[in-house]
Design a protein around this motif. Structure first.
Motif, PDB file in Angstrom:
ATOM      1  N   ILE A 165     -38.717 107.782  42.164  1.00 53.30           N
ATOM      2  CA  ILE A 165     -38.044 107.999  43.398  1.00 53.30           C
ATOM      3  C   ILE A 165     -38.915 109.181  44.207  1.00 53.30           C
ATOM      4  CG2 ILE A 165     -36.206 109.585  43.988  1.00 53.30           C
ATOM      5  CD1 ILE A 165     -34.363 108.531  41.698  1.00 53.30           C
ATOM      6  N   ALA A 166     -39.378 109.586  43.235  1.00 52.66           N
ATOM      7  CA  ALA A 166     -40.302 110.781  43.751  1.00 52.66           C
ATOM      8  C   ALA A 166     -41.577 109.821  44.819  1.00 52.66           C
ATOM      9  CB  ALA A 166     -41.424 111.894  43.038  1.00 52.66           C
ATOM     10  N   ASN A 167     -42.191 109.361  44.688  1.00 49.92           N
ATOM     11  CA  ASN A 167     -42.911 108.446  45.275  1.00 49.92           C
ATOM     12  C   ASN A 167     -42.644 107.787  46.021  1.00 49.92           C
ATOM     13  OD1 ASN A 167     -45.832 109.688  44.445  1.00 49.92           O
ATOM     14  ND2 ASN A 167     -44.663 108.528  42.260  1.00 49.92           N
ATOM     15  N   LYS A 168     -41.325 107.574  46.483  1.00 49.60           N
ATOM     16  CA  LYS A 168     -40.791 106.205  47.337  1.00 49.60           C
ATOM     17  C   LYS A 168     -40.887 105.618  47.023  1.00 49.60           C
ATOM     18  CE  LYS A 168     -40.241 109.897  50.793  1.00 49.60           C
ATOM     19  NZ  LYS A 168     -40.388 110.470  52.311  1.00 49.60           N
ATOM     20  N   LEU A 169     -41.224 104.292  45.486  1.00 46.58           N
ATOM     21  CA  LEU A 169     -40.951 103.084  45.397  1.00 46.58           C
ATOM     22  C   LEU A 169     -39.673 102.148  45.020  1.00 46.58           C
ATOM     23  CD1 LEU A 169     -44.155 103.481  43.463  1.00 46.58           C
ATOM     24  CD2 LEU A 169     -44.388 103.123  46.052  1.00 46.58           C
ATOM     25  N   GLU A 170     -39.143 101.327  45.312  1.00 44.42           N
ATOM     26  CA  GLU A 170     -37.729 100.966  45.424  1.00 44.42           C
ATOM     27  C   GLU A 170     -37.881 100.437  44.296  1.00 44.42           C
ATOM     28  OE1 GLU A 170     -35.169  97.918  47.363  1.00 44.42           O
ATOM     29  OE2 GLU A 170     -36.441  98.420  48.622  1.00 44.42           O
ATOM     30  N   THR A 171     -38.962  99.702  44.046  1.00 48.07           N
ATOM     31  CA  THR A 171     -38.946  98.633  42.371  1.00 48.07           C
ATOM     32  C   THR A 171     -38.671  99.689  41.600  1.00 48.07           C
ATOM     33  OG1 THR A 171     -39.021  96.760  43.620  1.00 48.07           O
ATOM     34  CG2 THR A 171     -39.909  96.755  41.385  1.00 48.07           C
ATOM     35  N   ARG A 172     -40.234 100.758  41.268  1.00 52.48           N
ATOM     36  CA  ARG A 172     -40.674 101.669  40.460  1.00 52.48           C
ATOM     37  C   ARG A 172     -38.954 102.443  39.952  1.00 52.48           C
ATOM     38  NH1 ARG A 172     -45.254 105.290  39.842  1.00 52.48           N
ATOM     39  NH2 ARG A 172     -44.613 105.857  37.533  1.00 52.48           N
ATOM     40  N   ALA A 173     -38.378 102.718  41.191  1.00 53.69           N
ATOM     41  CA  ALA A 173     -36.590 103.549  41.415  1.00 53.69           C
ATOM     42  C   ALA A 173     -36.455 102.996  40.411  1.00 53.69           C
ATOM     43  CB  ALA A 173     -37.025 104.608  42.150  1.00 53.69           C
ATOM     44  N   LEU A 174     -36.072 101.589  40.662  1.00 52.70           N
ATOM     45  CA  LEU A 174     -34.397 100.714  40.674  1.00 52.70           C
ATOM     46  C   LEU A 174     -34.257 100.172  38.731  1.00 52.70           C
ATOM     47  CD1 LEU A 174     -33.541  99.676  43.794  1.00 52.70           C
ATOM     48  CD2 LEU A 174     -31.997 101.469  43.030  1.00 52.70           C
ATOM     49  N   VAL A 175     -35.473  99.367  38.868  1.00 54.33           N
ATOM     50  CA  VAL A 175     -35.811  98.584  37.989  1.00 54.33           C
ATOM     51  C   VAL A 175     -35.593  99.350  36.540  1.00 54.33           C
ATOM     52  CG1 VAL A 175     -37.085  97.569  36.678  1.00 54.33           C
ATOM     53  CG2 VAL A 175     -37.106  96.941  38.073  1.00 54.33           C
ATOM     54  N   PRO A 176     -36.541 100.914  36.130  1.00 52.87           N
ATOM     55  CA  PRO A 176     -35.645 101.919  35.649  1.00 52.87           C
ATOM     56  C   PRO A 176     -33.915 101.981  35.290  1.00 52.87           C
ATOM     57  CG  PRO A 176     -37.258 102.704  36.399  1.00 52.87           C
ATOM     58  CD  PRO A 176     -37.610 101.399  36.859  1.00 52.87           C
ATOM     59  N   LEU A 177     -33.864 102.493  36.264  1.00 48.59           N
ATOM     60  CA  LEU A 177     -32.925 102.670  36.170  1.00 48.59           C
ATOM     61  C   LEU A 177     -31.838 102.085  36.492  1.00 48.59           C
ATOM     62  CD1 LEU A 177     -32.608 105.345  39.938  1.00 48.59           C
ATOM     63  CD2 LEU A 177     -32.037 105.610  37.713  1.00 48.59           C
ATOM     64  N   GLN A 178     -31.560 100.645  36.412  1.00 47.94           N
ATOM     65  CA  GLN A 178     -30.723  99.422  36.189  1.00 47.94           C
ATOM     66  C   GLN A 178     -31.023  98.994  34.454  1.00 47.94           C
ATOM     67  OE1 GLN A 178     -32.193  95.771  37.432  1.00 47.94           O
ATOM     68  NE2 GLN A 178     -30.288  94.396  36.790  1.00 47.94           N
ATOM     69  N   LEU A 179     -32.533  99.331  34.301  1.00 47.15           N
ATOM     70  CA  LEU A 179     -31.738  98.858  32.491  1.00 47.15           C
ATOM     71  C   LEU A 179     -31.280 100.208  31.607  1.00 47.15           C
ATOM     72  CD1 LEU A 179     -35.583  97.798  32.551  1.00 47.15           C
ATOM     73  CD2 LEU A 179     -33.856  96.792  31.728  1.00 47.15           C
ATOM     74  N   LEU A 180     -31.142 101.697  32.376  1.00 45.78           N
ATOM     75  CA  LEU A 180     -30.910 102.996  32.012  1.00 45.78           C
ATOM     76  C   LEU A 180     -29.164 102.789  31.910  1.00 45.78           C
ATOM     77  CD1 LEU A 180     -31.517 105.548  30.863  1.00 45.78           C
ATOM     78  CD2 LEU A 180     -31.542 106.070  33.142  1.00 45.78           C
ATOM     79  N   VAL A 181     -28.311 102.032  32.501  1.00 46.24           N
ATOM     80  CA  VAL A 181     -27.435 101.950  32.904  1.00 46.24           C
ATOM     81  C   VAL A 181     -27.206 101.104  31.490  1.00 46.24           C
ATOM     82  CG1 VAL A 181     -26.956 103.264  35.152  1.00 46.24           C
ATOM     83  CG2 VAL A 181     -27.045 100.877  35.007  1.00 46.24           C
ATOM     84  N   GLU A 182     -27.481  99.921  31.696  1.00 47.05           N
ATOM     85  CA  GLU A 182     -27.223  98.838  30.912  1.00 47.05           C
ATOM     86  C   GLU A 182     -27.883  98.689  29.398  1.00 47.05           C
ATOM     87  OE1 GLU A 182     -30.023  95.699  32.395  1.00 47.05           O
ATOM     88  OE2 GLU A 182     -28.275  94.869  34.580  1.00 47.05           O
ATOM     89  N   GLN A 183     -28.375  99.477  29.010  1.00 51.00           N
ATOM     90  CA  GLN A 183     -28.498 100.030  28.092  1.00 51.00           C
ATOM     91  C   GLN A 183     -27.878 101.447  27.074  1.00 51.00           C
ATOM     92  OE1 GLN A 183     -32.788  99.417  26.529  1.00 51.00           O
ATOM     93  NE2 GLN A 183     -33.332  97.683  27.933  1.00 51.00           N
ATOM     94  N   TYR A 184     -27.923 102.577  28.058  1.00 51.75           N
ATOM     95  CA  TYR A 184     -26.750 103.485  27.939  1.00 51.75           C
ATOM     96  C   TYR A 184     -25.919 103.578  29.182  1.00 51.75           C
ATOM     97  CZ  TYR A 184     -31.581 104.109  25.174  1.00 51.75           C
ATOM     98  OH  TYR A 184     -32.578 103.314  24.699  1.00 51.75           O
ATOM     99  N   PRO A 185     -24.978 103.315  28.866  1.00 55.44           N
ATOM    100  CA  PRO A 185     -24.095 103.496  29.582  1.00 55.44           C
ATOM    101  C   PRO A 185     -23.131 105.095  29.385  1.00 55.44           C
ATOM    102  CG  PRO A 185     -23.300 102.092  27.723  1.00 55.44           C
ATOM    103  CD  PRO A 185     -24.943 101.899  28.033  1.00 55.44           C
ATOM    104  N   GLU A 186     -23.350 104.989  28.189  1.00 52.25           N
ATOM    105  CA  GLU A 186     -22.780 106.799  27.774  1.00 52.25           C
ATOM    106  C   GLU A 186     -23.214 107.750  28.480  1.00 52.25           C
ATOM    107  OE1 GLU A 186     -25.778 106.232  24.444  1.00 52.25           O
ATOM    108  OE2 GLU A 186     -24.156 104.742  25.903  1.00 52.25           O
ATOM    109  N   PHE A 187     -24.649 107.367  29.709  1.00 48.11           N
ATOM    110  CA  PHE A 187     -25.398 109.183  30.173  1.00 48.11           C
ATOM    111  C   PHE A 187     -25.554 108.516  31.146  1.00 48.11           C
ATOM    112  CE2 PHE A 187     -29.637 109.697  32.492  1.00 48.11           C
ATOM    113  CZ  PHE A 187     -29.450 111.405  32.302  1.00 48.11           C
ATOM    114  N   ILE A 188     -24.426 109.390  31.507  1.00 50.97           N
ATOM    115  CA  ILE A 188     -23.453 109.819  33.347  1.00 50.97           C
ATOM    116  C   ILE A 188     -24.332 110.253  34.410  1.00 50.97           C
ATOM    117  CG2 ILE A 188     -21.533 110.598  34.303  1.00 50.97           C
ATOM    118  CD1 ILE A 188     -20.791 109.780  31.572  1.00 50.97           C
TER     119      ILE A 188
END
Length: 559
Positions: free
Chosen positions: A166-189
């Motif tokens: 997000i800081a470097n405005k890189l779409e893939t680098r920002a979205l891919v880890p966030l997708q994995l995060l919400v899929e594997q750790y849905p409890e993290f609001i």
């Protein structure tokens, strides 16, 4: 030639008069109606407790005419049953297995109402088959976490990588880890909130709304998550959905310190929605005046101009006025069931759902029509009509609640009023064509597929929040599919395909971990169901008797 000039002059005068009248109407219209109070209907007394439960259930399932099980209310205008009449011939008798299954569901319902949820769910699981198109296993919901320090090492890595992207405005680098995060750790609001915000930055608003919808379904008590969804809906100009999301949080979490804040959010978004709708109506005023004047010039009849102006006035008065106006006509033209026990049953279910629906300004009323097919329709402002066949052909209170919840969703989402507003000009134009009124009504009353899906989703949420089994609406779809033979049931003829609806409702229930092992409401439903079948049978006998009498009169006249 003189007549034409005269007609044009009269039309021009009509336009001047109508414009000035319309401006006066717009300026004097109230901005918001007063909150309405729901009508009170007393519930019926419970059935005779001396009848053994199994015998009572068997009688109810078979449509027994036992007077102890089905007492006739004094106010009913149905005639006494014909001693020579038989029961509905094409109704198959329940098998011993079906009776045993229903009895087990009744036992589970009693345990559930007593607060013994684990014991109840064990029984529900024994008799409810797994979903056919999705896994029956529902993952256990973990407690919500807010602090990134509580994440596992892998989760912390995803969170750091997303922040760097997000800081470097890189779409893939920002979205891919966030997708994995919400899929594997849905409890993290915060993960859901950050993921939705990042998707929005890259103009993927629909995906962002989907993420927040799923997250709030899993953790509806998390205020910051719900607030993020309300904000996203507001930015997407989905003001009604934003208002409902905020209102339902306040209703379902009255002890939350932020409940009043969400009530204010709900009111603000509702105000935006109403302002938008009123501006659309006002924009149609001049068009309606012109079509009315042209109609007068062509036909010489003032019916068109006054109809155009009257419809605009009615729309400016709001949803409840439109619904009340149409409901008055419907109640005059449609036969209605007056059986107190049946009406109280439907009223109880409807009000339970309406109380958490988020539109307190409506006066919700529920009517039963003595027709055999499984059908229902909703009018703007909270007037809902249900066929008696919807009671007779459903298997539980949860299924009937699914149908009522679907129709309520159309009301609270203002689907009907939106279509009436959009169809106002169409109706005014088509009234000058042969069968134009019918054409206009068809344009007005047809929901699109998006509206139907929204009603399915919100309807399911309403029954879940009311404590019913989450698959009530889904099971209704299965019931419809089993009962259709060579024709499409009325209620789904203009809706998405039955299999399609079953699939996405199943997926929604599984994905959001909704509880399908909750209250089914079998015992009372079976009793009311038998009562309704008896009413429908009596109505059928009356119609057949009337037909035989008319045929006999015609025969005597011919002789």
């Amino acid at each position: 030639m003189k007549r034409s000039r005269k007609s044009l002059l009269l039309a021009f005068n009509w336009i001047l008069l109508s414009v000035s009248t319309s401006i006066l109407i717009i300026l004097t219209q109230p901005t918001a109606p007063a909150p309405a109070q729901a009508p009170k209907i007393e519930t019926t007394t419970p059935p005779n407790p001396e009848i053994p439960a199994e015998e009572k259930l068997r009688d109810a399932l078979r449509g027994s005419s036992n007077t102890e099980t089905l007492p006739q209310p004094e106010t009913s205008d149905s005639p006494p049953p014909n001693s020579e009449a038989s029961e509905v011939p094409d109704e198959p008798q329940p098998t011993p297995e079906e009776i045993a299954r229903q009895q087990k569901l009744i036992e589970a319902d009693k345990l559930y109402l007593a607060g013994k949820f684990a014991e109840a769910q064990k029984l529900y699981r024994e008799v409810k088959a797994p979903f056919t198109n999705s896994s029956n296993a529902q993952p256990e919901r973990k407690p919500a976490i807010i602090d990134p320090a509580q994440l596992s090492p892998a989760g912390k890595v995803y969170w750091r990588e997303a922040a760097a992207g997000i800081a470097n405005k890189l779409e893939t680098r920002a979205l891919v880890p966030l997708q994995l995060l919400v899929e594997q750790y849905p409890e993290f609001i915060p993960g859901h909130i950050r993921y939705a915000e990042t998707l929005t930055q890259y103009d993927r608003k629909k995906e962002a709304l989907d993420i927040l919808e799923r997250a709030t379904s899993l953790y509806p008590e998390q205020a910051e998550l719900v607030k993020a969804r309300v904000t996203a809906l507001d930015k997407a100009e989905k003001w009604m959905e934003a208002s409902l999301a905020a209102r339902q949080f306040a209703i379902l979490n009255p002890q939350s310190p932020q409940a009043s804040e969400f009530t204010e959010l709900a009111e603000a978004n509702l105000k935006r929605y109403k302002s938008h709708i009123r501006s659309e109506i006002r924009g149609n005023v001049i068009s309606n005046i012109i079509t009315g004047a042209l109609g007068y010039a062509v036909t010489g009849s003032l019916l068109g101009p006054f109809s155009a102006l009257d419809s605009t006035i009615l729309l400016l008065q709001g949803e409840e006025s439109v619904g009340e106006s149409v409901a008055k006509q419907a109640k005059k033209q449609l036969p209605l069931v007056v059986d107190e026990a049946t009406l109280a049953y439907v009223h109880d279910i409807g009000q339970k759902l309406a109380n958490i629906a988020g539109r307190k300004e409506f006066k919700y009323e529920f009517f039963v029509i003595p027709e055999e097919d499984l059908n229902a329709f909703a009018l703007p402002g909270g007037k809902i009509f249900i066929n008696a066949g919807a009671i007779a052909k459903t298997n539980s209170e949860a299924e009937l609640a699914g149908l009522i919840g679907h129709e309520l969703a159309h009301v609270v989402l203002s689907h009907g009023f939106q279509l009436v507003t959009q169809g106002n000009l169409i109706s005014n134009v088509t009234q000058y064509l042969p069968f134009g009124g019918t054409i206009g009504r068809l344009f007005t009353l047809t929901y699109n597929r998006d509206m139907e899906r929204q009603a399915d989703i919100l309807g399911t949420r309403l029954i879940v929040a009311s404590g019913y089994a989450a698959d009530g609406l889904r099971n209704l779809m299965v019931t419809l599919d089993k009962q259709k033979k060579f024709s499409i049931p009325t209620w789904i003829s203009s809706h998405p395909g039955g299999n399609e609806r079953v699939n996405y409702i199943e997926n929604m229930i599984t994905r959001n971990s909704y509880n399908r092992y909750a209250f089914e409401g079998v015992e009372r439903h079976a009793e009311i169901k038998a009562r309704v079948k008896k009413l429908l049978q009596e109505k059928k006998e009356q119609e057949e008797k009337k037909q035989r009498t008319e045929e006999s009169k015609d025969k005597n006249l011919r002789q």
